[in-house]
Design an enzyme around this catalytic site. Structure first.
Site, short mmCIF file in Angstrom:
data_model
loop_
_atom_site.label_atom_id
_atom_site.label_comp_id
_atom_site.label_asym_id
_atom_site.label_seq_id
_atom_site.Cartn_x
_atom_site.Cartn_y
_atom_site.Cartn_z
CG ASP A 55 25.10 51.01 98.98
OD1 ASP A 55 24.83 50.52 100.08
OD2 ASP A 55 25.85 50.46 98.14
CG HIS A 83 25.02 47.15 97.78
ND1 HIS A 83 26.24 47.65 98.20
CD2 HIS A 83 25.13 45.80 97.81
CE1 HIS A 83 27.04 46.64 98.47
NE2 HIS A 83 26.40 45.50 98.24
#
Length: 445
Positions: free
Chosen positions: A110, A107
């Site tokens: 992240d 993501h």
């Protein structure tokens, strides 16, 4: 694989490069069944399985749960902000090299922290993306897919593309726009849409059709922008029935397929199916895979397993050989996953907090799917289930059954047939016999 980018820190000190040693090995840091170069059905195991490591569970998760604080011991976690983000990149590519993992997934949040503004957030992403691109170039590791985290920040409390707030819809669009640019820049083979908070808690304050319409509008905008910038990766949508909302709009494979077809998106999207999400939806994993496969929409897999006694997304590493065998059976019948892969959307247990536990866990998952692949290939090669199924439906290959299939029958002719055909004889489905055969193959192949 090319030599990796150098790092000043050894994050997984006790683990050397993991190699295949065979089923008789007692080395916990070796593959027992996953031999990347072994050829089955004309392809190597590495080509069949296309393993991917999930950035979020592996490098950002800290073991926090609703009952307790963080437990994970990670050599990089004493850093903060962008320094932490950089150290995670180093750790990630060290681990990819040790496992010879060909792919990873992330993501946007992240890999880099949010800034105080969207502009600052994108600048953070650009900095880390440049670092990742350098590591990818030197290691040969590829990006299976990326996606946007549109569920953690409080702005998404009512959803993103389905939010009741147009300002949030606009922000989500800006975030996915950046995500698609990231996908193109890093050569992502797919781009994933996971529902996050795209759902509702109660119909008392929800315009369900309006939200579904807006979700479709959002996805069409994404399709248009991908074409505009020349991004040609496969779009994937990931079903989940609940959590965090009570009713997620992409409940399961069937619901998601219906949504895609309803809004004319089925030519642009395939499904990214997760085993634990199938469990939450009350389905087996193979059911979800089959449903997507028969509609030509099986795109990729989030490889994990749920706990059958727990009603939430436990995201355990996949070690159930029945599940991996039947999953690989569907994937092989599908002709593989194309640009998709097996992404380990799985986390070590909160009590498995040492860095090496990450290596042990991925070895277990990779071995489980390698074993499942070998058994599934043999089942298909021997036509164990195909011949049974063909025999079971043989009444539709002749007589009245063939008339039904060829469109020559109608209610009038079928009624006349039923009136004249007074005896109906069914045959046993032999389910227990087939399960015994499956056991035999799992144990002996």
């Amino acid at each position: 694989m090319a030599q990796s980018h150098s790092s000043s820190i050894n994050y997984f000190g006790s683990a050397n490069k993991v190699v295949y040693e065979g089923k008789d090995s007692t080395n916990p840091l070796a593959f027992k069944y996953y031999n990347p170069q072994e050829v089955i059905g004309g392809k190597t195991l590495k080509e069949h399985l296309r393993f991917s490591i999930a950035y979020w569970h592996t490098f950002t998760a800290d073991g926090t749960d609703v009952f307790g604080a963080a437990t994970m011991q990670r050599p990089w976690d004493h850093y903060k902000g962008m320094d932490l983000a950089k150290m995670r990149v180093e750790a990630a590519f060290e681990m990819f090299e040790k496992l010879d993992a060909p792919f990873f997934a992330f993501h946007d949040r992240d890999i880099a922290p949010e800034g105080s503004t969207l502009k600052e957030t994108n600048q953070n992403l650009d900095m880390i993306m440049g670092m990742i691109k350098d590591y990818m170039r030197n290691s040969g590791v590829k990006l299976l897919w990326n996606t946007a985290n549109m569920f953690t920040n409080p702005r998404f409390v009512h959803g993103a593309a389905t939010s009741c707030n147009a300002d949030v819809f606009a922000y989500a669009a800006a975030q996915v726009k950046k995500g698609l640019e990231t996908a193109k820049e890093l050569g992502a083979e797919n781009y994933v849409f996971w529902g996050g908070r795209e759902g509702y808690e109660t119909l008392l304050n929800t315009d369900l059709k309006f939200e579904l319409d807006n979700l479709a509008r959002f996805m069409h905008m994404a399709v248009d922008y991908a074409k505009e910038i020349g991004y040609t990766g496969q779009f994937l949508i990931e079903p989940k029935p609940k959590e965090p909302t009570t009713h997620q709009y992409d409940t399961d494979a069937a619901t998601t397929i219906a949504f895609l077809k309803q809004y004319g998106l089925d030519n642009h999207f395939k499904l990214n199916l997760e085993a634990n999400h199938a469990t939450l939806a009350g389905h087996t994993f193979e059911h979800e895979l089959r449903m997507a496969r028969v509609h030509g929409l099986l795109g990729s897999v989030d490889a994990n397993q749920g706990h059958p006694l727990l009603g939430w997304d436990t995201d355990e590493f996949p070690t159930d050989l029945y599940s991996t065998t039947l999953a690989m059976y569907e994937i092989l019948q599908n002709g593989g996953l194309g640009s998709g892969g097996l992404n380990f959307d799985a986390k070590v247990r909160r009590s498995s907090f040492e860095p090496d536990d990450l290596i042990y866990a991925h070895i277990a998952g990779m071995d489980a799917f390698a074993r499942g692949l070998k058994v599934a290939h043999k089942l298909i090669e021997d036509r164990v289930f195909e011949d049974v199924i063909q025999h079971r439906y043989r009444s539709f290959t002749e007589g009245i059954g063939l008339e039904i299939i060829e469109g020559r029958a109608n209610f009038h002719t079928l009624e006349q047939y039923a009136l004249n055909h007074k005896s109906i004889k069914n045959e046993s489905g032999r389910q227990e016999k087939l399960k015994a055969i499956l056991n035999q193959y799992i144990l002996e192949v």
